[in-house]
Design an enzyme around this catalytic site. Structure first.
Site, mmCIF file in Angstrom:
data_model
loop_
_atom_site.group_PDB
_atom_site.id
_atom_site.type_symbol
_atom_site.label_atom_id
_atom_site.label_comp_id
_atom_site.label_asym_id
_atom_site.label_seq_id
_atom_site.Cartn_x
_atom_site.Cartn_y
_atom_site.Cartn_z
ATOM 1 C CD GLU A 54 2.030 -3.373 11.110
ATOM 2 O OE1 GLU A 54 0.903 -3.171 11.641
ATOM 3 O OE2 GLU A 54 2.217 -3.610 9.890
ATOM 4 C CE LYS A 140 -2.826 0.092 10.235
ATOM 5 N NZ LYS A 140 -2.496 -1.320 9.952
ATOM 6 C CB CYS A 174 0.405 -1.908 7.815
ATOM 7 S SG CYS A 174 -0.121 -3.432 7.161
#
Length: 385
Positions: A54, A140, A174
């Site tokens: 990430e 995201k 995540c």
């Protein structure tokens, strides 16, 4: 590689790798050079899919909970300057390295918005094919907790998959990997290989708001990543490449500011039965590799097929929005200019695509009114003129 009987079929076996690599923190050029070095290593090991952590490029903002607002602003400006964008020259350099290595790459990156007038940074995954072309990005959808002061929210359209010669590839960032409906969406898109990007590996003291950097493999017992990646693999029958960030000694100039230090590594590779084939590896840089065979997926699906015999879409189903968020919407006139103009011609390609009636909606309208789909589509086309 594709089979002899069907040259378009995905490979029966393939090698995946997690590049658990320390970035050169907030240094775009140096991180680019290091990225290319590790892509070259992957090529030397005949890796078919390489995944980075990430926001590996140019580092996760571990400073986000430690610094004052003035210092936060300075660091945000640094992050803007050192992030990647879709029009960045650095992508050409990456593309050349990827082409030489002959592998697919999923690169976790801070992404600077390419929209004119914006300096927003997104938490993204850039997907490159074997030719080094950027084929897709995922942003995201919802930054987690304090991350909302760093990154913008991603477009629904980036929740997607794409086809490769080793299978249908998707991915999440995540805590997105905990989001039940997002996982279900990728499953319905036929995801076979899942890339999961994380900022590290941790131990929890009772809840996610009380984390600390993982120091031993035993810390996996309280780290939500470990069961999450195994469950993701099993419940979707996907091959999972989970790549977690690693930071060794903090860079001297940021040593007192990296207060949210979770960069312990912890990458792991999981087969569709939830069996961990490699990892988690803590406390070091590594190119973690494993070979997967499609029969591992078939054997799991023989028992439990989330898109086949085990599914009950009549009981539970899902609506997925593929919208791209745009600040300007055309309504056939421009009041600011005070003159008429052709809204159809002024739309971007993306807006034009989103403005059309989808086949799914056309079918639903036709069924509701008992008319042919062709009639519904003809009316929609006339309205769109």
């Amino acid at each position: 590689m594709p089979t002899d009987s069907d040259p378009n079929a995905p490979a029966e076996s393939f090698t995946v790798a997690a590049a658990q690599v320390e970035p050169v923190f907030h240094d775009k050029e140096a991180t680019l050079n290091k990225t290319c070095e590790w892509i070259e290593r992957a090529g030397e090991q005949d890796v078919d899919l390489l995944v980075f952590p990430e926001t590996y490029f140019p580092g996760y903002p571990y400073w986000r909970r430690k610094v004052s607002i003035p210092r936060w602003t300075e660091l945000m400006v640094e992050l803007q300057k050192n992030s990647l964008s879709v029009g960045d020259d650095a992508l050409d350099v990456l593309g050349n390295a990827i082409r030489e290595a002959d592998c697919h790459v999923a690169l976790g990156t801070n992404e600077l918005d390419e929209r004119k007038g914006s300096e927003t940074v997104y938490n993204s995954i850039f997907y490159f094919d074997r030719e080094g072309e950027l084929v897709r990005r995922h942003r995201k959808l919802m930054p987690t907790h304090g991350e909302r002061s760093i990154w913008g929210r991603g477009d629904p359209s980036s929740l997607a998959t794409h086809e490769t010669d080793i299978g249908t590839l998707g991915g999440l960032v995540c805590y997105e990997n905990h989001m039940t409906l997002s996982k279900a969406a990728l499953t319905t898109m036929g995801e076979e290989i899942h890339t999961a990007c994380w900022p590290g590996f941790w131990t929890q003291n009772g809840h996610p708001g009380d984390k600390a950097r993982a120091e031993t493999v035993e810390d996996r017992d309280t780290c939500d990543i470990y069961p999450a990646m195994r469950e993701y693999a099993f419940e979707t029958q996907s091959f999972v490449v989970s790549c977690s960030a690693y930071i060794g000694d903090p860079p001297e100039e940021y040593e007192d500011e990296l207060g949210y230090d979770l960069g312990a590594g912890g990458s792991m590779l999981v087969n569709p039965a939830g069996v961990v084939k490699a990892g988690p590896v803590l406390g070091e840089e590594t190119l973690l590799t494993a070979e997967f065979d499609r029969d591992e997926r078939r054997a799991t699906k023989a028992y439990f097929d989330a898109m086949g015999h085990y599914a009950r879409w009549d009981a539970v189903n899902l609506e997925v929005n593929d919208e791209t968020l745009d600040p300007v919407h055309s309504h056939g006139h421009d009041g600011a200019r005070g003159t008429n103009w052709n809204a159809r011609e002024s739309r971007t390609d993306n807006e034009r695509e989103n403005g059309r009636l989808s086949p799914h909606d056309a079918e639903a309208i036709a069924d509701a009114h008992g008319v042919p789909i062709s009639a519904v589509e003809a009316v929609a086309d006339a309205l769109d003129q």
